[in-house]
Design an enzyme around this catalytic site. Structure first.
Site, PDB file in Angstrom:
ATOM      1  N   CYS A 113       0.637  -1.298  -0.180  1.00 31.15           N
ATOM      2  CA  CYS A 113      -0.135   0.007   0.175  1.00 31.15           C
ATOM      3  C   CYS A 113       0.930   1.077   0.152  1.00 31.15           C
ATOM      4  O   CYS A 113       1.819   1.517   0.922  1.00 31.15           O
ATOM      5  CB  CYS A 113      -0.869   0.050   1.295  1.00 31.15           C
ATOM      6  SG  CYS A 113      -1.866   1.548   1.204  1.00 31.15           S
ATOM      7  N   ARG A 116       0.097   4.685   3.086  1.00 35.50           N
ATOM      8  CA  ARG A 116       0.241   4.325   4.436  1.00 35.50           C
ATOM      9  C   ARG A 116       0.567   5.678   5.357  1.00 35.50           C
ATOM     10  O   ARG A 116       0.609   5.538   6.580  1.00 35.50           O
ATOM     11  CB  ARG A 116       1.094   3.358   4.724  1.00 35.50           C
ATOM     12  CG  ARG A 116       0.621   1.826   4.247  1.00 35.50           C
ATOM     13  CD  ARG A 116       1.794   1.011   4.637  1.00 35.50           C
ATOM     14  NE  ARG A 116       2.422   0.918   3.386  1.00 35.50           N
ATOM     15  CZ  ARG A 116       3.735   0.241   3.300  1.00 35.50           C
ATOM     16  NH1 ARG A 116       4.303  -0.307   4.645  1.00 35.50           N
ATOM     17  NH2 ARG A 116       4.696   0.358   2.395  1.00 35.50           N
ATOM     18  N   TRP A 285      -9.311   6.064  -0.319  1.00 36.32           N
ATOM     19  CA  TRP A 285      -9.739   6.854  -1.575  1.00 36.32           C
ATOM     20  C   TRP A 285      -8.794   6.351  -2.535  1.00 36.32           C
ATOM     21  O   TRP A 285      -7.598   5.791  -2.302  1.00 36.32           O
ATOM     22  CB  TRP A 285      -9.541   8.385  -1.401  1.00 36.32           C
ATOM     23  CG  TRP A 285      -8.144   8.889  -0.909  1.00 36.32           C
ATOM     24  CD1 TRP A 285      -7.079   8.893  -1.400  1.00 36.32           C
ATOM     25  CD2 TRP A 285      -7.932   9.641   0.556  1.00 36.32           C
ATOM     26  NE1 TRP A 285      -5.956   9.301  -0.651  1.00 36.32           N
ATOM     27  CE2 TRP A 285      -6.457   9.855   0.628  1.00 36.32           C
ATOM     28  CE3 TRP A 285      -8.826   9.671   1.616  1.00 36.32           C
ATOM     29  CZ2 TRP A 285      -5.820  10.348   1.731  1.00 36.32           C
ATOM     30  CZ3 TRP A 285      -8.141  10.164   2.809  1.00 36.32           C
ATOM     31  CH2 TRP A 285      -6.676  10.620   2.809  1.00 36.32           C
ATOM     32  N   GLU A 290      -5.171   4.400 -10.603  1.00 37.17           N
ATOM     33  CA  GLU A 290      -5.781   3.069 -10.334  1.00 37.17           C
ATOM     34  C   GLU A 290      -7.145   2.902 -11.164  1.00 37.17           C
ATOM     35  O   GLU A 290      -7.043   1.876 -11.768  1.00 37.17           O
ATOM     36  CB  GLU A 290      -6.435   2.979  -8.892  1.00 37.17           C
ATOM     37  CG  GLU A 290      -5.110   2.744  -7.899  1.00 37.17           C
ATOM     38  CD  GLU A 290      -5.790   2.572  -6.611  1.00 37.17           C
ATOM     39  OE1 GLU A 290      -6.219   1.756  -6.195  1.00 37.17           O
ATOM     40  OE2 GLU A 290      -5.687   3.748  -5.829  1.00 37.17           O
TER      41      GLU A 290
END
Length: 397
Positions: A113, A116, A285, A290
């Site tokens: 991720c 973070r 979000w 993406e």
């Protein structure tokens, strides 16, 4: 691997030393003969744990919890309580404070991720007392409202009852709580999101019927202690549909694209101190790329690269004119501006990369390392123009 392990940033020559890797909980997927770090799906770590394994994980977690917090109960007393409960029922109950810290730490440690930097802001919605699928659905609707927050998204996780020996566990069958259906046509083509074809067919086997469109929400599939899957329609009033519009490109606008505002991951298990929570959906979000680069343009997804290229009047038979780059750039612009116009939180890939490197540097200063999977951290848009591309990383769990 020797510790601390040096990693370099090739833009400025700065070297960091990762010593946190020595505390990793799993064996690495790479060894002296091969590296499997680019595999999409690593070996799952979701098997039930034996009582002795739970005890070991609980002790390790509690030491970390007590290092970073100031509970009123002494650690020795808390461990006596935990070990007694494990001996009696094969697991134990985390306090709400322990669970909250554990969920935040799980996000902090999520090597794949890139968002973070705000791990401390993760909001916990504790629903461990819920049992039935109907109650789970009500909790999920509440999560959607709280987390979407009128467009100013509040990262949140809802945690349902943990795994207990002899009891069927609550389950969310969706990979994403909100996603689009896929319908295979007679000629083999697919309308909708091809990645959801099998799940769409599963939903249909339960009695759900879609409308056959490109952007039909799949139902939410839940099961309680009976293990029987039940389907529920996604509440349209709680899921913002964002029309994708470009300020000047009518080729993109002619396709009437849309996406949803709240990415809500449902297919991952949370583990805190040896307690496993198979149903622990969480939301945050989007990064613009993406949606634009992966969801819309990937061949195995909506596969719109050539379609948009033709709509834009580009010569799609000539790679050297960089028509693919032009499509991807304009679509990223459209997605970012559309979310901003709709008042829905989103971040561009350059900002997120810079934020991740700030987070990474802070983590090295705070605890001597930061697990990071370069393949996932570096965004699918921008290549070596994004700052994270030039940063070495150490991937571990």
């Amino acid at each position: 691997m020797k510790c601390p392990f040096p990693i370099e940033n090739y833009t400025n020559g700065e070297v960091l030393y990762d010593g946190l890797v020595k505390r990793r909980a799993r064996k690495a997927v790479c060894d002296g003969e091969k590296c499997l770090g680019s595999l999409m799906n690593q070996k799952p770590q979701n098997k039930p744990l034996a009582p002795e394994e739970i005890k070991g994980k609980a002790e390790d977690f509690m030491k970390q919890y007590y290092e970073e917090n100031k509970p009123s109960v002494p650690l020795e007393t808390r461990m006596e309580e935990i070990n007694k409960e494990i001996a009696e029922i094969g697991t134990y109950t985390l306090t709400t404070e322990e669970l909250h810290f554990g969920a935040q730490t799980a996000w902090r440690n999520a090597a794949r991720c890139p968002a973070r930097v705000i791990w401390k802001n993760l909001n916990l919605i504790d629903k461990r007392t819920i049992e039935s699928a109907d109650e789970m659905f009500e909790a999920i609707k509440s999560h959607m409202k709280v987390s979407f927050n009128g467009g100013k998204i509040k990262p949140s996780i809802t945690v349902f009852r943990g795994r207990k020996p002899g009891l069927a566990e609550p389950r969310v069958w969706n990979g994403l709580m909100v996603s689009y259906a896929a319908y295979q046509q007679e000629d083999g083509t697919i309308v909708g999101d091809p990645s959801n074809l099998d799940f769409t067919r599963f939903c249909e086997s339960l009695g759900w019927e879609g409308k056959g469109g490109m952007f039909d929400f799949l139902p939410i599939i839940l099961s309680g202690p009976d293990g029987v899957p039940h389907w529920y329609e996604v509440p349209e009033e709680l899921v913002k549909r964002v029309p994708i519009r470009h300020p000047t490109n009518e080729g993109i606008n002619s396709l009437n694209l849309e996406w949803f505002g709240l990415p809500f991951v449902a297919g991952m298990m949370l583990e805190v101190g040896g307690v496993q929570f198979p149903a622990a959906p969480f939301s945050g979000w989007y990064t613009g790329a993406e949606i634009a680069t992966r969801d819309f343009l990937d061949i195995q997804r909506y596969n719109l690269l050539e379609t948009i290229g033709v709509k834009m009047g580009l010569d799609i038979d000539n790679n050297s004119n960089l028509w693919k780059d032009k499509v991807s750039l304009e679509l990223n612009i459209a997605v970012l501006q559309s979310y901003q116009l709709a008042g829905v939180s989103i971040v561009d890939h350059y900002t997120q990369s810079d934020q991740f490197l700030d987070h990474m540097k802070s983590e090295y200063q705070t605890r001597g390392g930061c697990p990071a999977d370069w393949v996932w951290i570096v965004p699918p848009q921008g290549g070596s123009l994004v700052s994270s591309y030039h940063q070495e990383m150490v991937n571990y769990h």
